[in-house]
Design a protein around this motif. Structure first.
Motif, mmCIF file in Angstrom:
data_model
loop_
_atom_site.group_PDB
_atom_site.id
_atom_site.type_symbol
_atom_site.label_atom_id
_atom_site.label_comp_id
_atom_site.label_asym_id
_atom_site.label_seq_id
_atom_site.Cartn_x
_atom_site.Cartn_y
_atom_site.Cartn_z
ATOM 1 N N HIS A 219 3.848 29.706 9.692
ATOM 2 C CA HIS A 219 5.230 29.251 9.574
ATOM 3 C C HIS A 219 5.278 27.748 9.828
ATOM 4 C CE1 HIS A 219 6.556 33.413 9.408
ATOM 5 N NE2 HIS A 219 5.741 33.652 10.429
ATOM 6 N N SER B 86 3.061 22.667 11.245
ATOM 7 C CA SER B 86 3.073 24.062 11.695
ATOM 8 C C SER B 86 2.554 24.120 13.132
ATOM 9 C CB SER B 86 2.192 24.930 10.790
ATOM 10 O OG SER B 86 2.154 26.255 11.272
ATOM 11 N N VAL C 243 7.467 23.665 8.916
ATOM 12 C CA VAL C 243 8.643 22.878 8.567
ATOM 13 C C VAL C 243 8.165 21.638 7.799
ATOM 14 C CG1 VAL C 243 8.571 21.634 10.769
ATOM 15 C CG2 VAL C 243 10.680 21.658 9.444
ATOM 16 N N ALA D 114 12.750 24.642 6.974
ATOM 17 C CA ALA D 114 11.968 25.197 8.079
ATOM 18 C C ALA D 114 11.963 26.719 8.015
ATOM 19 C CB ALA D 114 12.540 24.743 9.412
ATOM 20 N N SER D 115 10.850 27.294 8.442
ATOM 21 C CA SER D 115 10.752 28.750 8.541
ATOM 22 C C SER D 115 11.646 29.227 9.683
ATOM 23 C CB SER D 115 9.298 29.138 8.806
ATOM 24 O OG SER D 115 9.212 30.465 9.260
ATOM 25 N N PRO D 116 12.214 30.437 9.573
ATOM 26 C CA PRO D 116 13.032 30.968 10.686
ATOM 27 C C PRO D 116 12.220 31.245 11.938
ATOM 28 C CG PRO D 116 12.819 32.579 8.901
ATOM 29 C CD PRO D 116 12.216 31.316 8.396
ATOM 30 N N CYS D 117 10.899 31.211 11.826
ATOM 31 C CA CYS D 117 10.042 31.487 12.989
ATOM 32 C C CYS D 117 9.668 30.219 13.754
ATOM 33 C CB CYS D 117 8.779 32.217 12.543
ATOM 34 S SG CYS D 117 9.106 33.899 11.959
ATOM 35 N N TRP E 105 7.801 34.713 15.963
ATOM 36 C CA TRP E 105 6.506 34.512 15.313
ATOM 37 C C TRP E 105 5.494 35.474 15.947
ATOM 38 C CZ3 TRP E 105 4.413 29.001 13.973
ATOM 39 C CH2 TRP E 105 3.235 29.105 13.205
#
Length: 459
Positions: A318, A437, A320, A286-289, A305
Motif C-alpha cells: 500500500h 510505501s 501514496v 493514497a491507499s486506504p491502508c 494493513w
C-alpha cells in the motif's frame, strides 16, 4: 543683425562638449575636426570593441590612441567662461525676476535661489539668510572648484583602477582555475581508490563464492559415499554429517545475498541538494491502508494493513503518491525511514514505451527500491533491477535523485554519502510522480512514519 547675447550663446556652443554638455575640460580634437573633453572621449574610447567612430559625425578614426590636449581650444574655453561670467554680472546679461522684472541682487541660502529686493521682503524669505549675489556666487564658485578637485582626484583614481583591471595585479582567474584543478585531482584520486576497493571486494566475493561451491561439492561427495556405507557406519557418522551440512547451508544466505558495500562519494550529496524540491503527499492518491499527516509530509501504515504471517513477501503493498509530478529538469528529495524496518521508495509513471520485438506497447511502470527485514539483516532490492543485497544496519535516510531527460533515477544512503542503486536510460514519455510505501509493517510492531525532509534541512 545678431545681438551680443546671441553671439555669446553661439560662442558658448563652440566651447561646450557635446557629450557632457559642459564647458570643455582638457579638450581634444579628433581627425574629423570635432572636439570633446578628454575624459568624456576616454570613456567612450574604452568601450569600443572595434574601430572608434566620432560621437557626432560617426566618422571612423584610424587610430586607437587618444590625441593630445588642444591647448588653443583650452585657452579659448577659459576666455569664453570668463566672458560669460562678466556678461552675467552686467545689467544687460543678468537674468531678471519673472514676478517683479527686477534684477537679482540677493541669494537665499535657505532656499538656494536668487531673489530681487522685493522678493527678499516677502514673508516667506524674511527669516531666511540672504547674501549679495556677488558674495554668494563667489562662495559657491569656491565650493564647486573644491568639488571639481575632489572629482578630478576620483577620476584619476578610476582611471588607475581601470588600467589595473586590464592588467590585474592578482590573477584571480588563474588562481581559481588552480583550485578547481586541485579539486579535480582530489576527486580523481578518491575515484581511483574507490574503484580499487570495489575490485578488491569483487575478488573477495568471487573467492567466497568459489570456496562455497567447493564446500558444496565436497559435501555432496561425502554424502554420496556415506549413502553406500553399512547402516551402523552411516549412523555413527550421521550426526557429524548433519552438522556439517547445516554449517555449509547456513553460508548460503551470505553468498546468495551479498553484503551491500558502502563507497562514499565526497561532495555528492552537497551537490545534489542544489536540486532539492519541496514535495507533499497527495491524500487523493493514497491507499486506504495508509494515513497521511496534516502537513502532507509523513505517511505511516494504518491498522487495516494486514500482513501475511506465513509468507510476508507476498503481502500486499500500500502506498501514496506525491502531489507533484515532474516532466523535465533535475529533482532531488530525501526521506527519513529511521522508524521503518521495511519500506519502499521510488517513482511511478503512467505510461512507458517498451519495445518488444516489432511491437511497441504502453504500460504503467514503477521503479522502486525496497528494504525488507530478513532475520538479523536488512535486504535491499530493486524493482525492476538486479539489486538483491543485504545490510547489517538499516539505512536511516534515503536520497532520491531524478533526471528526466536522461531517464536517470538514483538512490543514496545520505548519512554515508554512498550510492545504493541507480536506474539508467528509462524512456520517460509522461510525467513522473514520487512513490512512498511505509511497509509492509512487521507483525506485532507499532507502525512508524516515513517522513519527507524539508528542503532546508541539513545532516
Amino acid at each position: 543683425m545678431a545681438t551680443v547675447l546671441e553671439k555669446l550663446q553661439e560662442f558658448q556652443r563652440e566651447i561646450t562638449c557635446s557629450i557632457c554638455r559642459s564647458y570643455f575640460f582638457q579638450p581634444v580634437t579628433i581627425c574629423c575636426g570635432h572636439s570633446f573633453c578628454r575624459s568624456c572621449l576616454s570613456q567612450i574610447w574604452r568601450l569600443g570593441t572595434t574601430a572608434f567612430s566620432c560621437p557626432e559625425c560617426r566618422q571612423v578614426s584610424p587610430g586607437k590612441e587618444l590625441p593630445g590636449v588642444n591647448g588653443i581650444l583650452a585657452q579659448l574655453t577659459d576666455m569664453g567662461k570668463e566672458l560669460c561670467s562678466l556678461h552675467l554680472q552686467s545689467t544687460e546679461g543678468q537674468r531678471k525676476c519673472a514676478k517683479h522684472q527686477k534684477a537679482f541682487k540677493l541669494f537665499c541660502e535657505d532656499d538656494q535661489t536668487p531673489l530681487c529686493v522685493r522678493c527678499s521682503q516677502s514673508p516667506e524669505h524674511v527669516a531666511h539668510k540672504l547674501s549679495p549675489v556677488e558674495e554668494a556666487a563667489h562662495e559657491h564658485r569656491k565650493k564647486l572648484q573644491h568639488l571639481w578637485s575632489h572629482l578630478e582626484k576620483h577620476f584619476h583614481e578610476a582611471e588607475e583602477l581601470l588600467d589595473q583591471g586590464e592588467r590585474p595585479t592578482v590573477d584571480w582567474a588563474w588562481m581559481i582555475s588552480g583550485e578547481y584543478n586541485k579539486l579535480h585531482y582530489f576527486l580523481k584520486k578518491a575515484e581511483c581508490q574507490c574503484l580499487e576497493r570495489i575490485m578488491e571486494d569483487q575478488r573477495a566475493s568471487q573467492e567466497r563464492l568459489s570456496q562455497h561451491r567447493q564446500a558444496l561439492q565436497d559435501l555432496m561427495l561425502v554424502l554420496q559415499e556415506a549413502d553406500h556405507q553399512p547402516n551402523v557406519n552411516l549412523l555413527q557418522e550421521v550426526k557429524q554429517l548433519l552438522g556439517r551440512t547445516e554449517s555449509v547451508l547456513s553460508q548460503r544466505a551470505k553468498i546468495v545475498f551479498p553484503e551491500l558495500k558502502e563507497y562514499p562519494i565526497p561532495g555528492m550529496i552537497e551537490m545534489l541538494r542544489r536540486f532539492r524540491v519541496d514535495i507533499t503527499m497527495d491524500p487523493t492518491a493514497a491507499s486506504p491502508c495508509v494515513t497521511i499527516s496534516e502537513d502532507l509530509k509523513s505517511v505511516k501504515a494504518a491498522e487495516g494493513w494486514q500482513v501475511n504471517t506465513k509468507h510476508p513477501e507476498h503481502s500486499a503493498v500500500h502506498a501514496v503518491l506525491a502531489e507533484q509530478a515532474f516532466s523535465s529538469g533535475r529533482q532531488y528529495w530525501e526521506v527519513d525511514v529511521t522508524q521503518l524496518p521495511q519500506w519502499i521508495l521510488g517513482i511511478h509513471t503512467p505510461y512507458l514505451r517498451r519495445k518488444r520485438k516489432r511491437n511497441v506497447d504502453s504500460c504503467d511502470s514503477l521503479f522502486l527500491l525496497s528494504c525488507v527485514k530478513k532475520e538479523e539483516d536488512y535486504l535491499l532490492q530493486a524493482y525492476p533491477g538486479s539489486l538483491n543485497h543485504r545490510m547489517k544496519c538499516p539505512v536511516p535516510r534515503v536520497g532520491v535523485y531524478l533526471e528526466y531527460s536522461s531517464g536517470t533515477l538514483v538512490f543514496y544512503n545520505v548519512l554515508q554519502s554512498s550510492l545504493i542503486y541507480a536506474f539508467h536510460s528509462i524512456a520517460f514519455t509522461e510525467p513522473v510522480t514520487p512513490f512512498f510505501s511505509p511497509g509492509p509493517p512487521l507483525p506485532g510492531t507499532k507502525a512508524g512514519p516515513m517522513t519527507l525532509f524539508p528542503v532546508d534541512s541539513h545532516l
